[in-house]
Design a protein around this motif. Sequence first.
Motif, mmCIF file in Angstrom:
data_model
loop_
_atom_site.group_PDB
_atom_site.id
_atom_site.type_symbol
_atom_site.label_atom_id
_atom_site.label_comp_id
_atom_site.label_asym_id
_atom_site.label_seq_id
_atom_site.Cartn_x
_atom_site.Cartn_y
_atom_site.Cartn_z
ATOM 1 N N UNK A 134 18.805 -27.306 -43.825
ATOM 2 C CA UNK A 134 19.840 -28.388 -43.441
ATOM 3 C C UNK A 134 21.112 -27.654 -42.818
ATOM 4 N N UNK A 135 21.657 -26.890 -43.679
ATOM 5 C CA UNK A 135 22.661 -25.872 -43.156
ATOM 6 C C UNK A 135 22.509 -25.399 -41.933
ATOM 7 N N UNK A 136 21.191 -24.908 -41.551
ATOM 8 C CA UNK A 136 20.859 -24.292 -40.439
ATOM 9 C C UNK A 136 20.842 -25.089 -39.154
ATOM 10 N N UNK A 137 20.316 -26.328 -39.460
ATOM 11 C CA UNK A 137 20.250 -27.445 -38.213
ATOM 12 C C UNK A 137 21.542 -28.135 -37.911
ATOM 13 N N UNK A 138 22.502 -27.784 -39.045
ATOM 14 C CA UNK A 138 23.905 -28.681 -38.794
ATOM 15 C C UNK A 138 24.695 -27.519 -38.496
ATOM 16 N N UNK A 139 24.415 -26.322 -37.973
ATOM 17 C CA UNK A 139 25.329 -25.307 -37.889
ATOM 18 C C UNK A 139 25.599 -24.692 -36.430
#
Length: 263
Positions: free
Chosen positions: A101-106
Amino acid sequence: MRRNGRIGRVSRLGTALNVAVTVALAVAAVVLVNWLSARPGVRQRLDLTAAGQNTLSTASLGLLSRLEDDVRIELLYRDEQGPAMDLERSVMQRSAELVELFQSESNGRIEVGQVDTNDVEGWKETQRRLKLRGFENGFLVTSGARVAFLRLPGDLAQINPGPPSPAGYVPPTLAAFTAEAAIVEGILDVTQDSSLRAVFTSGAGEPGLDDVEGERELGQLADALRAEGFELDTWNSALDGPLPDDTALLVVVAPKGPWPGEM
């Protein structure tokens, strides 16, 4: 009739006041949750979705929207047998989903990977960088030369070991899932702007930075300083003048001669 009308107005006024108070309390609750989510000391993460799936807090999304450096988060995990492994496996799976999720929102700033523990030499280098004596499950967070390690028990989760019981084995339990706060702290550790300068003295026979990196023990010192966020430099008082004002750490390694009096 007049009395009934007055009662009706009072009733409507009471209803309006109840609605106003309810709305005010709801707004205050939202503000309080957002404020708490931004406090570094509040590590308990609340999952408010009905299905129990991981979601990112407002504070995490704000950090990702301001992220200017590229960050790599690598899973360091080896599945083993043991009383606590079922619980640790569940925590790592949930943490890995959170990292995605952190990756997808970064906006492309965060890259996700996995440490290859079958690469013996690479694994030794990872152990050295992380100062690990054995194997520990967790996440490796890096940005440039800076590195942070998020340990499974202690950072990603607070786990209560099963207490000894004469009746038999008592399994460990999950006290708190704290992975989101730990990931945020790891990203901040490797990207925060407050870099520090470590200055190695030179001019009296001390090894230079190239020599430091060529020796095992001194190379470990240089790597450890970089991992803690230090920028490395050398200083020769005869050539460079006064010590730079932004020096946070002065490193003296085996001088072979006397320093000048002014130094």
